[in-house]
Write a protein that holds these residues in place. Structure first.
Motif, PDB file in Angstrom:
ATOM      1  N   GLY A  78       0.842  -1.184   0.000  1.00 36.83           N
ATOM      2  CA  GLY A  78       0.000   0.000   0.000  1.00 36.83           C
ATOM      3  C   GLY A  78       0.876   1.233   0.000  1.00 36.83           C
ATOM      4  N   PRO A  79       0.603   2.184   0.881  1.00 34.58           N
ATOM      5  CA  PRO A  79       1.331   3.457   0.826  1.00 34.58           C
ATOM      6  C   PRO A  79       2.499   3.578   1.787  1.00 34.58           C
ATOM      7  CG  PRO A  79      -0.567   3.681   2.223  1.00 34.58           C
ATOM      8  CD  PRO A  79      -0.547   2.234   1.770  1.00 34.58           C
ATOM      9  N   ALA A  80       2.910   2.502   2.464  1.00 37.63           N
ATOM     10  CA  ALA A  80       3.859   2.609   3.576  1.00 37.63           C
ATOM     11  C   ALA A  80       5.177   3.264   3.186  1.00 37.63           C
ATOM     12  CB  ALA A  80       4.113   1.230   4.178  1.00 37.63           C
ATOM     13  N   LYS A  81       5.679   2.970   1.997  1.00 33.91           N
ATOM     14  CA  LYS A  81       6.989   3.497   1.603  1.00 33.91           C
ATOM     15  C   LYS A  81       6.958   4.994   1.360  1.00 33.91           C
ATOM     16  CE  LYS A  81       6.631   2.774  -3.410  1.00 33.91           C
ATOM     17  NZ  LYS A  81       5.156   2.602  -3.373  1.00 33.91           N
ATOM     18  N   GLY A  82       5.756   5.601   1.359  1.00 38.69           N
ATOM     19  CA  GLY A  82       5.615   7.024   1.109  1.00 38.69           C
ATOM     20  C   GLY A  82       5.887   7.907   2.305  1.00 38.69           C
ATOM     21  N   ILE A  83       6.268   7.338   3.438  1.00 37.44           N
ATOM     22  CA  ILE A  83       6.511   8.155   4.630  1.00 37.44           C
ATOM     23  C   ILE A  83       7.634   9.155   4.363  1.00 37.44           C
ATOM     24  CG2 ILE A  83       8.176   6.589   5.733  1.00 37.44           C
ATOM     25  CD1 ILE A  83       6.597   7.286   8.404  1.00 37.44           C
ATOM     26  N   GLU A  84       7.466  10.362   4.848  1.00 38.22           N
ATOM     27  CA  GLU A  84       8.460  11.406   4.616  1.00 38.22           C
ATOM     28  C   GLU A  84       9.736  11.115   5.402  1.00 38.22           C
ATOM     29  OE1 GLU A  84       6.805  15.245   5.344  1.00 38.22           O
ATOM     30  OE2 GLU A  84       5.334  15.079   3.727  1.00 38.22           O
ATOM     31  N   ASN A  85      10.869  11.385   4.762  1.00 44.77           N
ATOM     32  CA  ASN A  85      12.167  11.040   5.327  1.00 44.77           C
ATOM     33  C   ASN A  85      13.149  12.184   5.054  1.00 44.77           C
ATOM     34  OD1 ASN A  85      14.430   9.716   6.314  1.00 44.77           O
ATOM     35  ND2 ASN A  85      14.633   8.357   4.545  1.00 44.77           N
ATOM     36  N   PRO A  86      12.911  13.343   5.672  1.00 51.07           N
ATOM     37  CA  PRO A  86      13.719  14.530   5.338  1.00 51.07           C
ATOM     38  C   PRO A  86      15.189  14.399   5.680  1.00 51.07           C
ATOM     39  CG  PRO A  86      12.325  14.943   7.257  1.00 51.07           C
ATOM     40  CD  PRO A  86      11.881  13.631   6.680  1.00 51.07           C
ATOM     41  N   LYS A  87      15.536  13.525   6.615  1.00 52.55           N
ATOM     42  CA  LYS A  87      16.940  13.373   7.013  1.00 52.55           C
ATOM     43  C   LYS A  87      17.643  12.246   6.252  1.00 52.55           C
ATOM     44  CE  LYS A  87      16.229  15.330  11.598  1.00 52.55           C
ATOM     45  NZ  LYS A  87      16.379  15.155  13.066  1.00 52.55           N
ATOM     46  N   ASN A  88      16.951  11.711   5.234  1.00 50.12           N
ATOM     47  CA  ASN A  88      17.546  10.670   4.379  1.00 50.12           C
ATOM     48  C   ASN A  88      18.108   9.495   5.171  1.00 50.12           C
ATOM     49  OD1 ASN A  88      17.037  11.975   1.859  1.00 50.12           O
ATOM     50  ND2 ASN A  88      18.731  13.378   2.297  1.00 50.12           N
TER      51      ASN A  88
END
Length: 372
Positions: A94-104
């Motif tokens: 589903g959408p799980a990989k879409g979580i924001e990750n600003p610190k890479n």
């Protein structure tokens, strides 16, 4: 390491959730992020972990979680990482990989499949609904697919649950994926699972949703008159119950001990859908039970059909999702039922044990982080 686990939802405990639980066993201090969490229905399996839920996790929406797909991007956007993490592991269909990750932070995705209703199976879902709703659903599926495309490169390493899904990741995402098969619970292999009771039933076990094709089982067993027990629940259950003759029994969701009592009298599991991988056939094979499966998808990687030597087979395939093709496979099975070797079937399933998954998963993560 401090790890964040992202999973689409924890409502019912199915294959994807069992994979997450095994991953959590390796990261006992991990935090969990999810769109929906129904603790009462799911049970205490996450009790030792902090669980963060999305803004969608309201009782009205959670009860209708599968119909809330147009809101998934909003839900995943609301899931902000609350702490400093060394690793993100998303569990995805589903959408799980879409979580924001600003610190890479390094992001590894264990992918059960790209969202089926957006990639490759859209028409199958549209066929299952009222024709008046199809244009609306098609619009939202397309919109969700375009959003999903924007999240593909959030992931540093894809690990797929099968070569079947790895091919989809390549075709739809243009990304390579390593393959590690899902874990089958170790405890299934540590007990005497060979019942001496008379085998009286055929069994269906799992979610009762359109792509699982339980409708095909009902039509086939209405036709052949043999005894079928259907374990599980889902959107199609009520309508199929009304359609089924008296030789077909729907028993709903059951405890594992009750499921085992049905295993004890089962001739074969019937598995009619095209699965991404499909853990249920292997869970049943762990009890020495053969499988009659549609010859497509993940079943090709788990079911062994050796026509020349049924003692080294775990089941029989049927070629088409039709009543005639399935009943032909059932007739073929009944002619060779006594030739199957329960020990051989169990040993084959043992190649997919939880220990095997853990060893491969830890080794791959270790290599990735070392070489990053």
């Amino acid at each position: 390491m401090k790890v964040a686990i992202i999973h689409y939802w924890f409502i019912t405990r199915r294959g994807g959730e069992k994979v997450v639980e095994t991953i959590l066993s390796q990261f006992p201090d991990a935090d969990i992020y999810t769109l929906f969490y129904d603790k009462e229905q799911y049970g205490d399996y996450l009790k030792n972990h902090t669980v963060y839920t999305s803004i969608l996790n309201k009782p009205f929406l959670t009860k209708r979680y599968q119909k809330m797909f147009p809101l998934y991007p909003i839900g995943i956007k609301s899931l902000k990482l609350r702490k400093k993490y060394d690793l993100i592991i998303s569990s995805e269909s589903g959408p799980a990989k879409g979580i924001e990750n600003p610190k890479n932070i390094p992001h590894i995705c264990y992918i059960h499949s790209p969202m089926r209703y957006c990639w490759g199976f859209t028409n199958d879902y549209l066929k299952s609904v009222n024709s008046l709703l199809r244009p609306v659903l098609k619009f939202f599926f397309e919109r969700l697919r375009k959003w999903d495309e924007t999240t593909i490169n959030n992931v540093d390493l894809y690990i797929s649950n099968s070569y079947n899904v790895a091919n989809r990741v390549k075709n739809f995402y243009n990304r390579e994926a390593e393959v590690i098969y899902p874990p089958i619970q170790n405890s299934f292999f540590t007990q005497d699972t060979f019942s001496l009771l008379k085998k009286e039933i055929y069994l269906s076990f799992g979610a009762i949703t359109p792509y699982k094709r339980i409708d095909l089982l009902v039509d086939a067993f209405n036709s052949n008159g043999k005894t079928l027990v259907v374990i599980g629940d889902g959107s199609e259950k009520e309508s199929l119950e009304k359609k089924a003759n008296s030789n077909i029994e729907f028993v709903g969701n059951l405890t594992w001990s009750k499921i085992e009592s049905y295993f004890a009298i089962t001739k074969a599991l019937v598995f009619p859908g095209e699965e991404d991988f499909g853990m249920v056939p292997l869970e049943v094979m762990a009890y020495g039970i053969p499988v009659l499966a549609y010859k497509k998808g993940g079943a090709l990687e788990t079911v062994v059909e050796n026509i020349g030597n049924m003692k080294e087979s775990t089941g029989i395939f049927f070629e088409q999702q039709t009543v005639a093709s399935l009943n032909k496979a059932i007739d073929k099975f009944e002619k060779s039922e006594n030739l199957f070797d329960k020990v051989w079937i169990k040993n084959h399933a043992g190649k997919f044990k939880e220990d095997v998954f853990i060893e491969k998963f830890n080794r791959l993560i270790g290599l990735y982080l070392k070489n990053r």
